[in-house]
Design a protein around this motif. Structure first.
Motif, PDB file in Angstrom:
ATOM      1  N   MET A  57       0.838  -1.192   0.000  1.00  0.00           N
ATOM      2  CA  MET A  57       0.000   0.000   0.000  1.00  0.00           C
ATOM      3  C   MET A  57       0.881   1.253   0.000  1.00  0.00           C
ATOM      4  SD  MET A  57      -2.693   1.711   0.031  1.00  0.00           S
ATOM      5  CE  MET A  57      -4.282   1.865   0.779  1.00  0.00           C
ATOM      6  N   THR A  58       0.589   2.203  -0.877  1.00  0.00           N
ATOM      7  CA  THR A  58       1.347   3.432  -0.914  1.00  0.00           C
ATOM      8  C   THR A  58       1.198   4.214   0.386  1.00  0.00           C
ATOM      9  OG1 THR A  58       1.570   5.537  -2.061  1.00  0.00           O
ATOM     10  CG2 THR A  58      -0.617   4.600  -2.003  1.00  0.00           C
ATOM     11  N   THR A  59       2.245   4.965   0.711  1.00  0.00           N
ATOM     12  CA  THR A  59       2.160   5.815   1.896  1.00  0.00           C
ATOM     13  C   THR A  59       1.488   7.149   1.569  1.00  0.00           C
ATOM     14  OG1 THR A  59       4.363   6.709   1.435  1.00  0.00           O
ATOM     15  CG2 THR A  59       4.216   4.788   2.908  1.00  0.00           C
ATOM     16  N   ARG A  60       1.242   7.400   0.324  1.00  0.00           N
ATOM     17  CA  ARG A  60       0.570   8.630  -0.072  1.00  0.00           C
ATOM     18  C   ARG A  60      -0.945   8.403   0.006  1.00  0.00           C
ATOM     19  NH1 ARG A  60       4.259  12.101  -2.279  1.00  0.00           N
ATOM     20  NH2 ARG A  60       6.178  11.209  -3.092  1.00  0.00           N
ATOM     21  N   ASN A  61      -1.462   8.366   1.209  1.00  0.00           N
ATOM     22  CA  ASN A  61      -2.863   7.973   1.355  1.00  0.00           C
ATOM     23  C   ASN A  61      -3.734   9.038   1.995  1.00  0.00           C
ATOM     24  OD1 ASN A  61      -1.675   7.781   3.837  1.00  0.00           O
ATOM     25  ND2 ASN A  61      -2.651   5.860   4.415  1.00  0.00           N
ATOM     26  N   ASN A  62      -3.195  10.254   2.223  1.00  0.00           N
ATOM     27  CA  ASN A  62      -4.005  11.345   2.758  1.00  0.00           C
ATOM     28  C   ASN A  62      -4.344  12.304   1.622  1.00  0.00           C
ATOM     29  OD1 ASN A  62      -3.763  10.210   5.251  1.00  0.00           O
ATOM     30  ND2 ASN A  62      -2.531  11.843   6.154  1.00  0.00           N
ATOM     31  N   LEU A  63      -5.618  12.365   1.279  1.00  0.00           N
ATOM     32  CA  LEU A  63      -6.059  13.191   0.162  1.00  0.00           C
ATOM     33  C   LEU A  63      -6.750  14.449   0.673  1.00  0.00           C
ATOM     34  CD1 LEU A  63      -7.700  10.549  -2.232  1.00  0.00           C
ATOM     35  CD2 LEU A  63      -5.296  11.219  -2.077  1.00  0.00           C
ATOM     36  N   TYR A  64      -6.396  15.586   0.079  1.00  0.00           N
ATOM     37  CA  TYR A  64      -7.102  16.835   0.337  1.00  0.00           C
ATOM     38  C   TYR A  64      -7.710  17.299  -0.979  1.00  0.00           C
ATOM     39  CZ  TYR A  64      -7.978  21.783   1.241  1.00  0.00           C
ATOM     40  OH  TYR A  64      -8.580  23.016   1.365  1.00  0.00           O
ATOM     41  N   PHE A  65      -9.012  17.573  -0.976  1.00  0.00           N
ATOM     42  CA  PHE A  65      -9.713  18.005  -2.181  1.00  0.00           C
ATOM     43  C   PHE A  65      -9.885  19.524  -2.147  1.00  0.00           C
ATOM     44  CE2 PHE A  65     -10.622  13.567  -2.265  1.00  0.00           C
ATOM     45  CZ  PHE A  65     -10.841  13.248  -3.597  1.00  0.00           C
ATOM     46  N   TYR A  66      -9.420  20.193  -3.205  1.00  0.00           N
ATOM     47  CA  TYR A  66      -9.575  21.635  -3.338  1.00  0.00           C
ATOM     48  C   TYR A  66     -10.653  21.887  -4.387  1.00  0.00           C
ATOM     49  CZ  TYR A  66      -8.561  26.542  -4.248  1.00  0.00           C
ATOM     50  OH  TYR A  66      -8.681  27.902  -4.404  1.00  0.00           O
ATOM     51  N   TYR A  67     -11.747  22.524  -3.973  1.00  0.00           N
ATOM     52  CA  TYR A  67     -12.849  22.797  -4.905  1.00  0.00           C
ATOM     53  C   TYR A  67     -13.672  23.957  -4.359  1.00  0.00           C
ATOM     54  CZ  TYR A  67     -15.382  19.911  -1.495  1.00  0.00           C
ATOM     55  OH  TYR A  67     -15.906  19.387  -0.344  1.00  0.00           O
ATOM     56  N   PRO A  68     -14.433  24.638  -5.227  1.00  0.00           N
ATOM     57  CA  PRO A  68     -15.252  25.762  -4.770  1.00  0.00           C
ATOM     58  C   PRO A  68     -16.389  25.276  -3.879  1.00  0.00           C
ATOM     59  CG  PRO A  68     -15.696  25.273  -7.083  1.00  0.00           C
ATOM     60  CD  PRO A  68     -14.524  24.440  -6.691  1.00  0.00           C
ATOM     61  N   ASN A  69     -16.806  26.159  -2.981  1.00  0.00           N
ATOM     62  CA  ASN A  69     -17.917  25.840  -2.085  1.00  0.00           C
ATOM     63  C   ASN A  69     -19.215  25.826  -2.886  1.00  0.00           C
ATOM     64  OD1 ASN A  69     -19.586  25.419   0.055  1.00  0.00           O
ATOM     65  ND2 ASN A  69     -19.311  27.438   0.989  1.00  0.00           N
ATOM     66  N   ASN A  70     -19.640  24.622  -3.238  1.00  0.00           N
ATOM     67  CA  ASN A  70     -20.799  24.458  -4.121  1.00  0.00           C
ATOM     68  C   ASN A  70     -21.534  23.189  -3.722  1.00  0.00           C
ATOM     69  OD1 ASN A  70     -22.468  23.661  -6.333  1.00  0.00           O
ATOM     70  ND2 ASN A  70     -21.254  24.905  -7.736  1.00  0.00           N
ATOM     71  N   PRO A  71     -22.730  23.310  -3.115  1.00  0.00           N
ATOM     72  CA  PRO A  71     -23.452  22.118  -2.646  1.00  0.00           C
ATOM     73  C   PRO A  71     -23.720  21.098  -3.753  1.00  0.00           C
ATOM     74  CG  PRO A  71     -24.428  24.122  -1.742  1.00  0.00           C
ATOM     75  CD  PRO A  71     -23.428  24.556  -2.765  1.00  0.00           C
ATOM     76  N   GLU A  72     -24.015  21.576  -4.951  1.00  0.00           N
ATOM     77  CA  GLU A  72     -24.278  20.656  -6.058  1.00  0.00           C
ATOM     78  C   GLU A  72     -23.021  19.858  -6.403  1.00  0.00           C
ATOM     79  OE1 GLU A  72     -25.660  20.793 -10.763  1.00  0.00           O
ATOM     80  OE2 GLU A  72     -25.995  22.535  -9.467  1.00  0.00           O
ATOM     81  N   LEU A  73     -21.885  20.540  -6.393  1.00  0.00           N
ATOM     82  CA  LEU A  73     -20.626  19.849  -6.673  1.00  0.00           C
ATOM     83  C   LEU A  73     -20.301  18.857  -5.564  1.00  0.00           C
ATOM     84  CD1 LEU A  73     -18.038  19.418  -8.294  1.00  0.00           C
ATOM     85  CD2 LEU A  73     -17.070  21.431  -7.159  1.00  0.00           C
ATOM     86  N   GLU A  74     -20.543  19.234  -4.327  1.00  0.00           N
ATOM     87  CA  GLU A  74     -20.261  18.335  -3.208  1.00  0.00           C
ATOM     88  C   GLU A  74     -21.058  17.049  -3.325  1.00  0.00           C
ATOM     89  OE1 GLU A  74     -20.857  20.409   0.418  1.00  0.00           O
ATOM     90  OE2 GLU A  74     -19.060  21.655   0.206  1.00  0.00           O
ATOM     91  N   ASP A  75     -22.306  17.153  -3.795  1.00  0.00           N
ATOM     92  CA  ASP A  75     -23.121  15.951  -3.988  1.00  0.00           C
ATOM     93  C   ASP A  75     -22.478  15.028  -5.025  1.00  0.00           C
ATOM     94  OD1 ASP A  75     -24.967  16.816  -2.151  1.00  0.00           O
ATOM     95  OD2 ASP A  75     -26.343  17.667  -3.632  1.00  0.00           O
ATOM     96  N   LYS A  76     -21.907  15.622  -6.073  1.00  0.00           N
ATOM     97  CA  LYS A  76     -21.270  14.819  -7.113  1.00  0.00           C
ATOM     98  C   LYS A  76     -19.960  14.205  -6.621  1.00  0.00           C
ATOM     99  CE  LYS A  76     -23.216  17.421 -11.010  1.00  0.00           C
ATOM    100  NZ  LYS A  76     -22.905  18.267 -12.193  1.00  0.00           N
ATOM    101  N   LEU A  77     -19.335  14.874  -5.660  1.00  0.00           N
ATOM    102  CA  LEU A  77     -18.059  14.371  -5.155  1.00  0.00           C
ATOM    103  C   LEU A  77     -18.227  13.275  -4.109  1.00  0.00           C
ATOM    104  CD1 LEU A  77     -16.002  17.677  -4.785  1.00  0.00           C
ATOM    105  CD2 LEU A  77     -15.659  15.868  -6.460  1.00  0.00           C
ATOM    106  N   ASP A  78     -19.382  13.197  -3.489  1.00  0.00           N
ATOM    107  CA  ASP A  78     -19.593  12.188  -2.435  1.00  0.00           C
ATOM    108  C   ASP A  78     -19.234  10.774  -2.898  1.00  0.00           C
ATOM    109  OD1 ASP A  78     -20.229  13.863  -0.378  1.00  0.00           O
ATOM    110  OD2 ASP A  78     -22.393  13.792  -0.718  1.00  0.00           O
TER     111      ASP A  78
END
Length: 266
Positions: free
Chosen positions: A1-22
């Motif tokens: 397993m890679t040690t690069r396992n902490n992901l941070y998502f940078y995106y605009p504050n947009n409820p519709e987009l957040e639903d798509k990202l879930d």
């Protein structure tokens, strides 16, 4: 397993987009990744959007040297920095978990304003007149006064930035494997008093470019760094060098920089 396992998502504050990202968040956690709320805790920073979002993600997180950046485009978006889209996010995770990581390194330029304020740019720095009057700039390469420019402004682009604003001014597209930066003119005036090269020119990594603003009333030019405008009063000069920093990105196999240039422009 890679040690690069902490992901941070940078995106605009947009409820519709957040639903798509879930669903993407769930897919990531199901594959052993952790979604973190603070970019400082991440070792992979993922921008959501096109190249503009990628540039902002890099700038807002401080051009980190200890992590990877990657970009995901949404529908009807394209990006020279973004290898992935919403539909192949699982391919990115599979690459990071099961395959030997391929990392692409993009050159960055350092810009110092008035010998004091220092900035990094992944795309370009541009300096333009903000009044209806041409701007006059003395261009120095190392210790040589090269030319005196008069026109709307100048663009200094990295290799990856060469496909954007620089290309629109007939500048060349540079391979990002070449450690160099390019200077291009914006609507130069050439007459008996002012004479410029009249074409873009490329400088090697060990060169220093200095742009000295001639104080003739155009003393508050607009400085653009990547996709941000900086209002800095009384600009005297800009010094540009190739940085020791690079931006490291996850590279998808069979998707070179030139593959993406071809898809975008041809």
């Amino acid at each position: 397993m890679t040690t690069r396992n902490n992901l941070y998502f940078y995106y605009p504050n947009n409820p519709e987009l957040e639903d798509k990202l879930d669903p993407l968040f769930k897919l990531a956690t199901d594959n052993g990744f952790q979604i973190v709320e603070n970019a400082a805790d991440a070792n992979v920073i993922v921008s959501v959007g096109g190249d503009g979002a990628f540039l902002q993600a890099v700038r807002q997180t401080g051009f980190r040297q200890d992590c990877l950046y990657t970009g995901i485009t949404r529908a009807n978006e394209s990006g020279l920095y973004c290898d992935f889209n919403m539909d192949n996010f699982d391919e990115m995770l599979h690459t990071m978990v099961h395959e030997e990581m391929e990392v692409r390194r993009f050159p960055v330029i350092d810009v110092v304003v008035n010998g004091e304020s220092a900035f990094h740019c992944l795309n370009e720095v541009s300096i333009r007149s903000t009044i209806i009057k041409s701007i006059v700039i003395d261009v120095h390469i190392d210790d040589l006064h090269f030319e005196t420019f008069r026109g709307d402004g100048l663009i200094v682009a990295t290799p990856t930035g060469s496909t954007g604003y620089n290309k629109s001014t007939q500048g060349a597209v540079i391979d990002p494997k070449i450690p160099a930066f390019q200077v291009s003119e914006i609507a130069s005036l050439n007459n008996n008093r002012y004479r410029t090269l009249g074409s873009s020119f490329v400088l090697n990594k060990d060169r220093t470019l200095t742009l000295k603003i001639v104080q003739d009333g155009n003393d508050h030019p607009l400085i653009g760094m990547d996709n941000e405008a900086f209002s800095i009063r009384n600009i005297q000069d800009l010094t540009v060098r190739l940085s020791d920093k690079v931006v490291k990105t996850v590279k998808l196999k069979h998707n070179t920089y030139w593959d993406r240039v071809k898809r975008t422009f041809l």
